[in-house]
Design a protein around this motif. Structure first.
Motif, PDB file in Angstrom:
ATOM      1  N   LYS A 110      -0.481  -1.720  -7.221  1.00 19.71           N
ATOM      2  CA  LYS A 110      -1.691  -2.443  -7.633  1.00 19.71           C
ATOM      3  C   LYS A 110      -1.842  -2.464  -9.155  1.00 19.71           C
ATOM      4  O   LYS A 110      -2.947  -2.451  -9.678  1.00 19.71           O
ATOM      5  CB  LYS A 110      -2.936  -1.870  -6.957  1.00 19.71           C
ATOM      6  CG  LYS A 110      -2.973  -2.094  -5.460  1.00 19.71           C
ATOM      7  CD  LYS A 110      -4.291  -1.685  -4.889  1.00 19.71           C
ATOM      8  CE  LYS A 110      -4.297  -1.897  -3.385  1.00 19.71           C
ATOM      9  NZ  LYS A 110      -5.522  -1.422  -2.774  1.00 19.71           N
TER      10      LYS A 110
ATOM     11  N   LYS B 156      -6.077  -7.903  -2.716  1.00 22.65           N
ATOM     12  CA  LYS B 156      -5.522  -6.858  -1.862  1.00 22.65           C
ATOM     13  C   LYS B 156      -4.016  -7.064  -1.701  1.00 22.65           C
ATOM     14  O   LYS B 156      -3.517  -8.181  -1.702  1.00 22.65           O
ATOM     15  CB  LYS B 156      -6.202  -6.902  -0.498  1.00 22.65           C
ATOM     16  CG  LYS B 156      -7.701  -6.775  -0.577  1.00 22.65           C
ATOM     17  CD  LYS B 156      -8.215  -5.704   0.329  1.00 22.65           C
ATOM     18  CE  LYS B 156      -9.708  -5.530   0.315  1.00 22.65           C
ATOM     19  NZ  LYS B 156     -10.357  -5.442  -0.959  1.00 22.65           N
ATOM     20  N   ARG B 157      -3.300  -5.979  -1.515  1.00 21.15           N
ATOM     21  CA  ARG B 157      -1.850  -6.010  -1.472  1.00 21.15           C
ATOM     22  C   ARG B 157      -1.303  -6.809  -0.295  1.00 21.15           C
ATOM     23  O   ARG B 157      -0.371  -7.585  -0.454  1.00 21.15           O
ATOM     24  CB  ARG B 157      -1.319  -4.571  -1.431  1.00 21.15           C
ATOM     25  CG  ARG B 157       0.021  -4.425  -2.035  1.00 21.15           C
ATOM     26  CD  ARG B 157       0.506  -3.013  -2.172  1.00 21.15           C
ATOM     27  NE  ARG B 157       0.157  -2.163  -1.076  1.00 21.15           N
ATOM     28  CZ  ARG B 157      -0.192  -0.883  -1.226  1.00 21.15           C
ATOM     29  NH1 ARG B 157      -0.226  -0.344  -2.405  1.00 21.15           N
ATOM     30  NH2 ARG B 157      -0.474  -0.143  -0.185  1.00 21.15           N
ATOM     31  N   LYS B 158      -1.866  -6.622   0.877  1.00 16.46           N
ATOM     32  CA  LYS B 158      -1.279  -7.265   2.059  1.00 16.46           C
ATOM     33  C   LYS B 158      -1.312  -8.792   1.980  1.00 16.46           C
ATOM     34  O   LYS B 158      -0.461  -9.463   2.519  1.00 16.46           O
ATOM     35  CB  LYS B 158      -1.916  -6.761   3.350  1.00 16.46           C
ATOM     36  CG  LYS B 158      -3.325  -7.221   3.569  1.00 16.46           C
ATOM     37  CD  LYS B 158      -3.841  -6.787   4.916  1.00 16.46           C
ATOM     38  CE  LYS B 158      -5.228  -7.329   5.027  1.00 16.46           C
ATOM     39  NZ  LYS B 158      -5.903  -7.319   6.182  1.00 16.46           N
ATOM     40  N   GLU B 159      -2.276  -9.347   1.247  1.00 19.19           N
ATOM     41  CA  GLU B 159      -2.376 -10.806   1.173  1.00 19.19           C
ATOM     42  C   GLU B 159      -1.255 -11.417   0.338  1.00 19.19           C
ATOM     43  O   GLU B 159      -0.958 -12.588   0.469  1.00 19.19           O
ATOM     44  CB  GLU B 159      -3.741 -11.236   0.635  1.00 19.19           C
ATOM     45  CG  GLU B 159      -3.936 -10.978  -0.842  1.00 19.19           C
ATOM     46  CD  GLU B 159      -5.326 -11.342  -1.337  1.00 19.19           C
ATOM     47  OE1 GLU B 159      -5.474 -12.431  -1.900  1.00 19.19           O
ATOM     48  OE2 GLU B 159      -6.244 -10.521  -1.165  1.00 19.19           O
TER      49      GLU B 159
ATOM     50  N   TRP C 241      -3.308 -14.083  -7.741  1.00 20.51           N
ATOM     51  CA  TRP C 241      -3.625 -12.818  -7.056  1.00 20.51           C
ATOM     52  C   TRP C 241      -3.868 -11.716  -8.088  1.00 20.51           C
ATOM     53  O   TRP C 241      -4.815 -10.940  -7.954  1.00 20.51           O
ATOM     54  CB  TRP C 241      -2.483 -12.442  -6.118  1.00 20.51           C
ATOM     55  CG  TRP C 241      -2.630 -11.092  -5.502  1.00 20.51           C
ATOM     56  CD1 TRP C 241      -3.356 -10.766  -4.391  1.00 20.51           C
ATOM     57  CD2 TRP C 241      -2.031  -9.864  -5.946  1.00 20.51           C
ATOM     58  NE1 TRP C 241      -3.248  -9.417  -4.131  1.00 20.51           N
ATOM     59  CE2 TRP C 241      -2.443  -8.848  -5.070  1.00 20.51           C
ATOM     60  CE3 TRP C 241      -1.197  -9.538  -7.006  1.00 20.51           C
ATOM     61  CZ2 TRP C 241      -2.035  -7.523  -5.224  1.00 20.51           C
ATOM     62  CZ3 TRP C 241      -0.789  -8.216  -7.158  1.00 20.51           C
ATOM     63  CH2 TRP C 241      -1.215  -7.230  -6.270  1.00 20.51           C
TER      64      TRP C 241
END
Length: 114
Positions: free
Chosen positions: A46, A86-89, A80
């Motif tokens: 992140k 968020k990471r998963k997106e 992003w």
């Protein structure tokens, strides 16, 4: 025959100079995979600034090599990072970029005997 990249912009920019084209593709196969590692690390930890700086660095190269899908997806990575999402997106988008670049690198190495 190039399936994963298109050098028409490179040839136009260089007035069909094969030496210039060779330099561009050589830089692509040596630099961009290393830059991808930094983007992946930035996403994983992140560290949005790290991911942004390397995404921004490879963006013009993807455009220059006619990798239109990867180019539009790298814009998504930049967006992003700016909204610190968020990471998963972003994982699927990054995986797609990574796959396209790996295919292009493999193909360029074969086509240019690198």
């Amino acid at each position: 025959m190039a399936l994963n990249y298109n050098l028409s912009k490179v040839y136009a920019l260089s007035d069909n100079d094969p030496e210039f084209v060779n330099q561009v593709v050589t830089l692509f196969v040596t630099e961009v995979p290393l830059d991808l590692i930094q983007i992946k690390l930035g996403i994983k930890t992140k560290d949005h600034k790290l991911a942004y700086s390397y995404a921004h660095k490879i963006k013009p190269t993807l455009d220059l090599l006619g990798m239109n899908v990867a180019f539009s997806e790298i814009l998504e990575v930049e967006a992003w990072t700016k909204r610190e999402g968020k990471r998963k997106e972003i994982n699927d988008t990054f995986d797609s970029i990574e796959s396209q670049i790996e295919k292009a690198v493999k193909e360029i190495k074969k086509d240019f005997d690198l």
